[in-house]
Scaffold this active site. Structure first.
Site, PDB file in Angstrom:
ATOM      1  N   GLU A 267      -2.554   6.173   0.862  1.00  0.00           N
ATOM      2  CA  GLU A 267      -3.327   6.957  -0.115  1.00  0.00           C
ATOM      3  C   GLU A 267      -4.775   7.129   0.347  1.00  0.00           C
ATOM      4  O   GLU A 267      -5.349   8.210   0.209  1.00  0.00           O
ATOM      5  CB  GLU A 267      -3.277   6.298  -1.500  1.00  0.00           C
ATOM      6  CG  GLU A 267      -1.905   6.389  -2.160  1.00  0.00           C
ATOM      7  CD  GLU A 267      -1.457   7.832  -2.401  1.00  0.00           C
ATOM      8  OE1 GLU A 267      -2.250   8.614  -2.947  1.00  0.00           O
ATOM      9  OE2 GLU A 267      -0.316   8.174  -2.053  1.00  0.00           O
TER      10      GLU A 267
ATOM     11  N   HIS B 284      -5.685  10.893   1.316  1.00  0.00           N
ATOM     12  CA  HIS B 284      -6.473  11.515   0.241  1.00  0.00           C
ATOM     13  C   HIS B 284      -7.905  10.974   0.146  1.00  0.00           C
ATOM     14  O   HIS B 284      -8.859  11.737   0.020  1.00  0.00           O
ATOM     15  CB  HIS B 284      -5.765  11.310  -1.102  1.00  0.00           C
ATOM     16  CG  HIS B 284      -4.385  11.875  -1.156  1.00  0.00           C
ATOM     17  ND1 HIS B 284      -4.133  13.218  -1.263  1.00  0.00           N
ATOM     18  CD2 HIS B 284      -3.160  11.268  -1.100  1.00  0.00           C
ATOM     19  CE1 HIS B 284      -2.816  13.432  -1.278  1.00  0.00           C
ATOM     20  NE2 HIS B 284      -2.207  12.263  -1.175  1.00  0.00           N
TER      21      HIS B 284
ATOM     22  N   HIS C  84      -0.192   6.536  -8.811  1.00  0.00           N
ATOM     23  CA  HIS C  84       0.304   7.036  -7.531  1.00  0.00           C
ATOM     24  C   HIS C  84      -0.903   7.348  -6.643  1.00  0.00           C
ATOM     25  O   HIS C  84      -0.978   6.910  -5.513  1.00  0.00           O
ATOM     26  CB  HIS C  84       1.195   8.268  -7.714  1.00  0.00           C
ATOM     27  CG  HIS C  84       1.792   8.772  -6.426  1.00  0.00           C
ATOM     28  ND1 HIS C  84       2.765   9.732  -6.356  1.00  0.00           N
ATOM     29  CD2 HIS C  84       1.519   8.441  -5.138  1.00  0.00           C
ATOM     30  CE1 HIS C  84       3.081   9.957  -5.075  1.00  0.00           C
ATOM     31  NE2 HIS C  84       2.344   9.202  -4.330  1.00  0.00           N
TER      32      HIS C  84
END
Ligand SMILES: *[C@@H]1O[C@H](CO)[C@@H](O)[C@H](O)[C@H]1NC(C)=O
Length: 228
Positions: A116, A120, A62
């Site tokens: 992502e 992040h 993930h």
């Protein structure tokens, strides 16, 4: 010249410039989060297989999420460093296997990876550029085979229920570190094994004991491990 004054002044300057560095970009460790596709799909919202077809029945990445020791985390740290597909062209074949997107509508994964990176990855860009960030994530997945680790402990994705403790113990035995387990609920409201979190040091190369666990959804004491 008052030497003592000068010393204090220089010390203040150093402390100030250090705090600027720390504010601009810092984090303490990463959560490396893998998800079970069977549980992603077995919800009210269902899922869509990637354009390249149904992924293997294995945990998928993930994300690799920078986090602070106090449990909070930075996000969207650098809008000047957007996801660039060309930077990871040598990794996309591996990423289609290890980091597939099950979101609807069907996709090739690029929008998932882009999200992502921007949410992040940009928060750890002081340590890892875009290519290194995705490469580090793939390397981490190869360091611990979660599905094999669970199977070795007799925990199989067959729709049966297992105790949360037995799942944690199995991952701890296989990886050497205590995981955090996140559950979601299937269409009938049963708690099921959704995501497994392991902690990683700030260089993104070594698993560590988690400085703090996420506050996310708790699991029941017995959780289902659906097939995929
Ligand atoms: C994307 O990455 C490639 C390869 O590193 C580079 O040549 C290109 O300039 C980058 N594109 C942008 C918009 O930065």
């Amino acid at each position: 010249m008052n030497y003592r004054f000068c010393y204090v002044f220089i010390k203040l300057l150093i402390i100030q410039s250090m705090s600027v560095l720390c504010v601009s970009e810092s984090f303490d460790f990463f959560y490396f989060v893998q998800q079970w596709p069977g549980s992603y799909c077995d919800t009210k919202h269902s899922c869509c297989y990637p354009t390249s077809g149904k992924p293997a029945a294995d945990f998928g990445i993930h994300g690799l999420w920078p986090n602070y020791n106090d449990g909070t985390y930075p996000s969207y740290c650098d809008s000047n460093n957007p996801f660039n597909e060309s930077e990871i062209s040598d990794l996309t074949n591996s990423m289609k296997k290890s980091w597939p997107s099950l979101a609807c509508p069907s996709s090739d994964g690029l929008s998932f990876w882009s999200h992502e990176w921007e949410k992040h990855g940009t928060c750890s860009e002081s340590v890892l550029n875009e290519h290194d960030y995705f490469q580090a994530s793939l390397n981490l997945k190869n360091q611990v085979d979660l599905l094999q680790t669970l199977k070795t402990a007799g925990i199989e994705p067959n729709g049966e229920s297992y105790s949360l403790e037995s799942i944690k113990d199995a991952v701890e035995k296989g990886s050497g570190y205590t995981p955090w387990i996140e559950c979601n609920t299937d269409r009938s409201g049963n708690s099921q094994l959704y995501q497994i979190y392991l902690c990683v040091d700030a260089s993104a190369s070594n698993f560590i004991e988690c400085p703090v666990f996420p506050k996310g959804k708790k699991c029941g004491s017995q959780i289902e491990f659906p097939s995929f």
